[in-house]
Write a protein that holds these residues in place. Structure first.
Motif, short mmCIF file in Angstrom:
data_model
loop_
_atom_site.label_atom_id
_atom_site.label_comp_id
_atom_site.label_asym_id
_atom_site.label_seq_id
_atom_site.Cartn_x
_atom_site.Cartn_y
_atom_site.Cartn_z
N ILE A 147 -0.33 1.08 9.21
CA ILE A 147 0.30 2.40 9.27
C ILE A 147 -0.73 3.47 9.70
N ASP A 148 -0.49 4.32 10.66
CA ASP A 148 -1.67 5.26 10.99
C ASP A 148 -1.58 6.47 10.12
N PHE A 149 -2.62 6.31 9.27
CA PHE A 149 -2.67 7.34 8.08
C PHE A 149 -2.96 8.90 8.64
N ASN A 150 -3.57 8.67 9.63
CA ASN A 150 -4.13 10.06 10.11
C ASN A 150 -2.85 11.13 10.58
N ARG A 151 -1.66 10.48 10.66
CA ARG A 151 -0.59 11.00 11.02
C ARG A 151 0.09 11.93 9.66
N TYR A 152 -0.68 11.86 8.55
CA TYR A 152 -0.10 12.14 7.27
C TYR A 152 -1.12 12.96 6.65
N LYS A 153 -0.57 13.94 5.70
CA LYS A 153 -1.45 14.85 5.11
C LYS A 153 -1.26 14.36 3.47
N PRO A 154 -2.31 14.80 2.65
CA PRO A 154 -2.17 14.43 1.42
C PRO A 154 -0.81 14.96 0.59
N GLY A 155 -0.21 14.06 -0.05
CA GLY A 155 1.07 14.36 -0.70
C GLY A 155 2.25 13.86 0.05
N ASP A 156 2.05 13.44 1.40
CA ASP A 156 3.42 12.89 1.94
C ASP A 156 3.78 11.57 1.69
N LYS A 157 5.10 11.66 1.50
CA LYS A 157 5.69 10.11 1.17
C LYS A 157 5.98 9.34 2.46
N ILE A 158 5.81 8.05 2.41
CA ILE A 158 6.00 7.23 3.60
C ILE A 158 7.15 6.23 3.08
N PRO A 159 8.52 6.33 3.50
CA PRO A 159 9.46 5.55 3.04
C PRO A 159 9.72 4.19 3.59
N PHE A 160 10.21 3.31 2.85
CA PHE A 160 10.55 2.02 3.37
C PHE A 160 11.64 1.22 2.24
N ASP A 161 12.20 0.35 2.71
CA ASP A 161 13.04 -0.34 1.96
C ASP A 161 12.58 -1.72 1.59
N MET A 162 12.92 -2.15 0.45
CA MET A 162 12.27 -3.50 -0.02
C MET A 162 13.49 -4.34 -0.77
N PHE A 163 13.60 -5.61 -0.47
CA PHE A 163 14.68 -6.54 -1.20
C PHE A 163 13.85 -7.22 -2.14
N LEU A 164 14.26 -6.98 -3.42
CA LEU A 164 13.76 -7.95 -4.66
C LEU A 164 14.63 -7.86 -5.68
N ASP A 165 14.45 -9.04 -6.14
CA ASP A 165 15.51 -9.51 -7.17
C ASP A 165 17.07 -9.23 -6.94
N ASP A 166 17.51 -9.76 -5.77
CA ASP A 166 18.60 -9.35 -4.97
C ASP A 166 19.21 -8.02 -5.06
N GLU A 167 18.53 -7.10 -5.03
CA GLU A 167 18.66 -5.74 -4.85
C GLU A 167 17.79 -5.11 -3.69
N VAL A 168 18.48 -4.10 -3.15
CA VAL A 168 17.74 -3.23 -2.14
C VAL A 168 17.11 -2.07 -2.79
N TYR A 169 15.80 -1.75 -2.73
CA TYR A 169 15.33 -0.58 -3.42
C TYR A 169 14.77 0.40 -2.16
N HIS A 170 15.06 1.60 -2.42
CA HIS A 170 14.68 2.82 -1.28
C HIS A 170 13.04 3.15 -1.86
N LEU A 171 12.12 2.82 -1.26
CA LEU A 171 10.77 2.86 -1.85
C LEU A 171 9.99 3.98 -0.92
N TYR A 172 8.73 4.24 -1.71
CA TYR A 172 7.98 4.93 -0.74
C TYR A 172 6.47 4.95 -1.35
N ILE A 173 5.27 5.09 -0.33
CA ILE A 173 4.07 5.38 -0.73
C ILE A 173 3.65 6.93 -0.65
N ARG A 174 2.96 7.37 -1.63
CA ARG A 174 2.59 8.64 -1.56
C ARG A 174 0.94 8.66 -0.94
N TYR A 175 0.74 9.07 0.25
CA TYR A 175 -0.54 9.30 0.83
C TYR A 175 -1.33 10.29 -0.21
N MET A 176 -2.35 9.88 -0.42
CA MET A 176 -3.07 11.16 -1.37
C MET A 176 -4.40 11.47 -0.84
#
Length: 254
Positions: A147-176
């Motif tokens: 990911i190009d983190f230069n596109r974000y400012k501190p506090g921004d969330k970068i969302p993605f989806d993950m499949f784990l334990d047979d469930e879909v989770y809507h996730l994010y990374i918070r750039y600090m």
């Protein structure tokens, strides 16, 4: 094990960027330090490897993450984990994910095959509907390194989806943001994150885990720290080989 959760939806950063951060043959070794009485002591180790392979005739990266507790800590909380992911070299989206873990006697085995075009996942336990650009636990770690983190400012969330334990989770990374960090290996220029966690076997819920990656083209994982059910842990990078670029973020070795 931990899970990250948010109500955000995945954006373009998790839907098909090309790998520019790692290469075939990369190996990263981490040491886990545990603190319950005011001092961190070595409790275990983890190794992450990357290899080029073929899956159903297609070129893939085969990621393997293995973790284990040291024999002394086996008496308190024995860990023997192995995660595997086979991802497309062009899109970094996974075709297959294998989870084989034993954490404190709690054992899980799941073998998942993803069909990204039909939005289906076939696991050891059945067939499930998934969302676009689906990630697994391991693929998401390597994907995030690009990911190009230069596109974000501190506090921004970068969302993605993950499949784990047979469930879909809507996730994010918070750039600090960026900062200098001193680990057991050395001092680095680093990029800082805070994932939001759901309470699990070891980790507490909430936005309490912090992770740092190298502020250079490798985006190498340098440290993870978090409170756990009893005490806290730090996981430090302690060795590497076959990085794609020089580790220019390193200021000095301890």
């Amino acid at each position: 094990m931990f899970v990250l959760v948010s109500s955000a939806q995945p954006n373009g950063d998790f839907c098909g960027i090309r790998n520019k951060a790692f290469k075939d043959g990369e190996t990263v070794k981490m040491t886990v330090y545990y603190n319950a009485l005011g001092a961190y002591v070595g409790a275990g180790e983890a190794t992450f490897t990357t290899k080029l392979a073929r899956y159903n005739g297609k070129p893939v990266y085969h990621f393997v993450g293995e973790g284990k507790s040291y024999s002394f800590f086996d008496n308190f909380f024995r860990v023997r984990d192995r995660y595997e992911s086979f991802v497309d070299t062009a899109t970094l989206l996974p075709y297959k994910f294998i989870r084989n873990v034993d954490e404190g006697g709690h054992k899980i085995y799941n073998n998942v095959t993803f069909n990204q075009s039909t939005n289906k996942a076939v696991s050891t336990n059945g067939v499930f509907t998934i969302t676009d650009c689906m990630q697994d636990v391991v693929s998401s770690m390597y994907y995030a390194r690009n990911i190009d983190f230069n596109r974000y400012k501190p506090g921004d969330k970068i969302p993605f989806d993950m499949f784990l334990d047979d469930e879909v989770y809507h996730l994010y990374i918070r750039y600090m943001g960026k900062e200098k960090i001193r680990t057991r290996y050395g001092k680095f220029h680093a990029i800082k994150f805070k994932p939001l966690l759901v309470k699990g076997t070891m980790f507490e819920g909430g936005e309490k885990m912090t992770a740092w990656v190298s502020d250079d083209p490798n985006r190498l994982l340098l440290r993870v720290e978090s409170p756990i059910s009893v005490g806290s842990v730090k996981v430090d990078m302690m060795g590497y080989s076959n990085l794609r670029y020089p580790l220019t973020s390193l200021i000095g070795v301890r």
